[in-house]
Every structure is written in structure tokens, then in C-alpha cells.
Design an enzyme around this catalytic site. Structure first.
Site, PDB file in Angstrom:
ATOM      1  N   ASN A   1       0.871  -1.179   0.000  1.00  0.00           N
ATOM      2  CA  ASN A   1       0.000   0.000   0.000  1.00  0.00           C
ATOM      3  C   ASN A   1       0.906   1.228   0.000  1.00  0.00           C
ATOM      4  OD1 ASN A   1      -1.816   2.036   0.500  1.00  0.00           O
ATOM      5  ND2 ASN A   1      -2.253   1.422   2.618  1.00  0.00           N
TER       6      ASN A   1
ATOM      7  N   LYS B   1       0.101   4.287  -0.331  1.00  0.00           N
ATOM      8  CA  LYS B   1      -0.555   5.491   0.210  1.00  0.00           C
ATOM      9  C   LYS B   1      -0.312   6.686  -0.721  1.00  0.00           C
ATOM     10  CE  LYS B   1       0.044   3.472   4.727  1.00  0.00           C
ATOM     11  NZ  LYS B   1      -0.071   3.628   6.144  1.00  0.00           N
TER      12      LYS B   1
ATOM     13  N   HIS C   1      -9.501   1.017   4.691  1.00  0.00           N
ATOM     14  CA  HIS C   1      -8.248   1.225   5.425  1.00  0.00           C
ATOM     15  C   HIS C   1      -8.512   2.153   6.613  1.00  0.00           C
ATOM     16  CE1 HIS C   1      -4.172   2.516   6.369  1.00  0.00           C
ATOM     17  NE2 HIS C   1      -3.774   1.414   5.749  1.00  0.00           N
TER      18      HIS C   1
ATOM     19  N   GLU D   1      -7.007   4.603   7.679  1.00  0.00           N
ATOM     20  CA  GLU D   1      -6.851   6.033   7.366  1.00  0.00           C
ATOM     21  C   GLU D   1      -8.103   6.566   6.673  1.00  0.00           C
ATOM     22  OE1 GLU D   1      -3.074   5.574   5.421  1.00  0.00           O
ATOM     23  OE2 GLU D   1      -2.207   5.037   7.357  1.00  0.00           O
TER      24      GLU D   1
ATOM     25  N   GLU E   1      -5.348  -5.040  10.628  1.00  0.00           N
ATOM     26  CA  GLU E   1      -4.340  -4.001  10.842  1.00  0.00           C
ATOM     27  C   GLU E   1      -4.659  -3.255  12.136  1.00  0.00           C
ATOM     28  OE1 GLU E   1      -2.399  -2.812   6.908  1.00  0.00           O
ATOM     29  OE2 GLU E   1      -4.196  -1.599   7.081  1.00  0.00           O
TER      30      GLU E   1
ATOM     31  N   GLY F   1       2.372   2.284  10.743  1.00  0.00           N
ATOM     32  CA  GLY F   1       3.305   3.395  10.573  1.00  0.00           C
ATOM     33  C   GLY F   1       3.952   3.858  11.858  1.00  0.00           C
TER      34      GLY F   1
ATOM     35  N   SER G   1       3.393  -2.124  10.457  1.00  0.00           N
ATOM     36  CA  SER G   1       4.853  -2.141  10.661  1.00  0.00           C
ATOM     37  C   SER G   1       5.464  -3.504  10.377  1.00  0.00           C
ATOM     38  CB  SER G   1       5.194  -1.660  12.078  1.00  0.00           C
ATOM     39  OG  SER G   1       4.729  -0.332  12.260  1.00  0.00           O
TER      40      SER G   1
HETATM   41  C1  PEP Z   1      -0.811   0.129   6.116  1.00  0.00           C
HETATM   42  O1  PEP Z   1      -1.034   1.317   6.133  1.00  0.00           O
HETATM   43  O2  PEP Z   1      -1.599  -0.632   5.516  1.00  0.00           O
HETATM   44  C2  PEP Z   1       0.381  -0.362   6.816  1.00  0.00           C
HETATM   45  C3  PEP Z   1       0.408  -1.597   7.215  1.00  0.00           C
HETATM   46  O3  PEP Z   1       1.400   0.537   7.026  1.00  0.00           O
HETATM   47  P1  PEP Z   1       2.836   0.260   7.713  1.00  0.00           P
HETATM   48  O4  PEP Z   1       3.360  -1.038   7.146  1.00  0.00           O
HETATM   49  O5  PEP Z   1       3.677   1.426   7.340  1.00  0.00           O
HETATM   50  O6  PEP Z   1       2.585   0.148   9.174  1.00  0.00           O
END
Ligand code: PEP
Length: 256
Positions: A11, A13, A97, A99, A169, A175, A215
Site C-alpha cells: 500500500n 498510500k 483502510h 486512514e 491491521e 506506521g 509495521s
Molecule cells: C498500512 O497502512 O496498511 C500499513 C500496514 O502501514 P505500515 O506497514 O507502514 O505500518
């Protein structure tokens, strides 16, 4: 060991111009573009879909989008339809997601409309679910995840369900560099598998991939990917560089 093919999805973003995206996927394709042990999807921003899609031609790496609208067309300024994504040869779309949920107010009902529309248009939805830190600390993780899974998948048929991907998630791990422990992740993944059994029956539920996201990095991936119900990863930060993304695909290959 499971019969489900592992899936690694990147992803991106709001990162990468078309030129940056093409450069990134050229490196990814050169390293793992022909392997077929693990399903690999990259999800650039809308503006890079076309050029990245062209750069993926002839490889096994698939193209996904990060969002879409549930209506087919009309007065929805700034939005993109499923047919528009299909026209660019996208095969997957990330929906719900965290976000989108937190910054753009998307709720389960709205996300469910998108899931239904994506399936009708032969786009595989990657439905994201996960609790905030406050929800985990108040002991409501499983309740929140249940609401998001059941709400997001309402009206999905048993026939459609195997093409759905669920991404767990935990919001507090996205992040932030804080990764869920393997036990925390596997507990929620097994719980989601149980919800899928109730919704679609055991045989169908065993076919649905449940990804971990938050992460995930080459260093922590092998342990997470070895868990019985962790079928791959939705990767943010580590998907923006070819080396780390390729290492994650290799970790999934080793764990299959
Ligand atoms: C995400 O936003 O789907 C995600 C998993 O981000 P990160 O790997 O940076 O935590």
C-alpha cells in the site's frame, strides 16, 4: 502449513509519482516478477495506476487500487469507480483502510457498499479491519473487529467469499514501528477465521486469506508469516523500497 497461497500487498498510500512508481516496480519485477509461489500486489495512488500497470505487463505482479467509490458513475467529485479501475487492469482494491475510516469518516455500511460493488466488478477487495489503541486497552478488540468484519461482508455470497481478502491491521501498529506480537496477531486472525466460518461455512472460510498489516518488516515477517492464520501482509512503509518489499515476498515464500 496451509493450502492458502500467501499474499503480499504493498500500500503506497500518497507516495510516488508515476515515474517514481515505474522505477520502483521495475526493480521489484526484476527481482521477483516471475515467481508464482506468492501472490504479489502493488497498490499505487490512482495517478500512477496506468503507468505502473504498463510496467507490470508480462510479470506476475498484480495491480491494486487504494480505494474506490461504490457508484458506477455520476456527480461524485474526486472519486473513482470500479469500472475505471478495471479499465486500467487493476485486480485488487484496498477498502476500509483505517486512514479512510479515521480521516475521511468511512463507516462499515459505506465500506460494505464498496465491497459489494468491487465483487460485482471482478475486483478483489482487501477489506481492512482493526482496533485503535484505546479500543485494545479497553478490551474491545474482538468486538470491534467482529463489527467491522460482519458489517464489511454483509451480503457477500459463499461463492464470492473466497476472492475476498481480509487485512487485520491494528491501528496502533500502522506506521508506528510498533508491531503486534505474533500471539496478539494470531489470536485476532483465528478469531476472524471463526467469524468467516460462521458467515460462509468451514470449507469457504479456509480459502479466505487474512493478511496482517502494521509495521511489517523483513525482520519481523518470518515469525508473523509462520502463524497458522496469517496468510500474508499488507505493507505500508516497507513497500516503498524495492529491497524491503522483495525481502518480504521472499519471507512469504520461505513461510509457505
Ligand atoms: C498500512 O497502512 O496498511 C500499513 C500496514 O502501514 P505500515 O506497514 O507502514 O505500518
Amino acid at each position: 502449513m496451509s493450502s492458502r497461497k500467501k499474499l503480499i500487498a504493498g500500500n503506497w498510500k500518497m507516495n510516488k509519482t508515476p515515474a517514481d512508481g515505474v522505477a520502483l516496480v521495475r526493480d521489484i519485477v526484476a527481482a521477483i516478477g516471475k515467481q508464482s509461489d506468492v501472490e504479489v500486489v502493488v497498490c499505487p495512488p490512482f495517478t500512477a495506476l496506468e503507468s505502473v500497470g504498463k510496467a507490470l505487463e508480462g510479470s506476475n505482479v498484480k495491480l491494486g487500487a487504494q480505494n474506490m467509490h461504490h457508484e458506477a458513475s455520476g456527480a461524485y467529485t474526486g472519486e473513482i469507480s470500479a469500472a475505471m479501475l478495471r479499465a486500467l487492469f487493476a485486480t485488487h482494491v484496498i477498502l476500509g483502510h483505517s486512514e479512510r475510516r479515521s480521516y475521511f469518516g468511512e463507516n462499515d455500511e459505506f465500506i460494505n457498499k464498496k465491497v459489494i460493488t468491487s465483487l460485482k466488478n471482478q475486483l478483489k477487495p482487501i477489506l481492512c479491519v482493526g482496533e485503535t489503541l484505546a479500543e485494545r486497552e479497553s478490551g474491545s478488540t474482538l468486538k470491534v473487529v467482529q463489527r467491522q468484519v460482519e458489517g464489511g461482508l454483509e451480503g457477500v455470497s459463499k461463492e464470492q467469499a473466497p476472492t475476498v481478502v481480509v487485512a487485520y491491521e491494528p491501528v496502533w501498529a500502522i506506521g508506528t514501528g510498533k508491531v503486534a506480537t505474533t500471539e496478539q496477531a494470531q489470536e485476532v486472525h483465528a478469531f476472524i477465521r471463526g467469524l468467516l466460518v460462521k458467515l460462509f461455512g468451514d470449507a469457504v472460510a479456509q480459502k479466505v486469506r487474512i493478511l496482517y498489516g502494521g509495521s511489517m518488516k523483513p525482520a519481523n515477517a518470518p515469525e508473523l508469516l509462520a502463524q497458522q492464520d496469517i496468510d500474508g501482509g499488507l505493507i505500508g512503509g516497507a513497500a516503498l523500497e524495492a529491497r524491503s518489499f522483495v525481502d518480504l515476498v521472499n519471507a512469504a515464500t520461505a513461510a509457505k
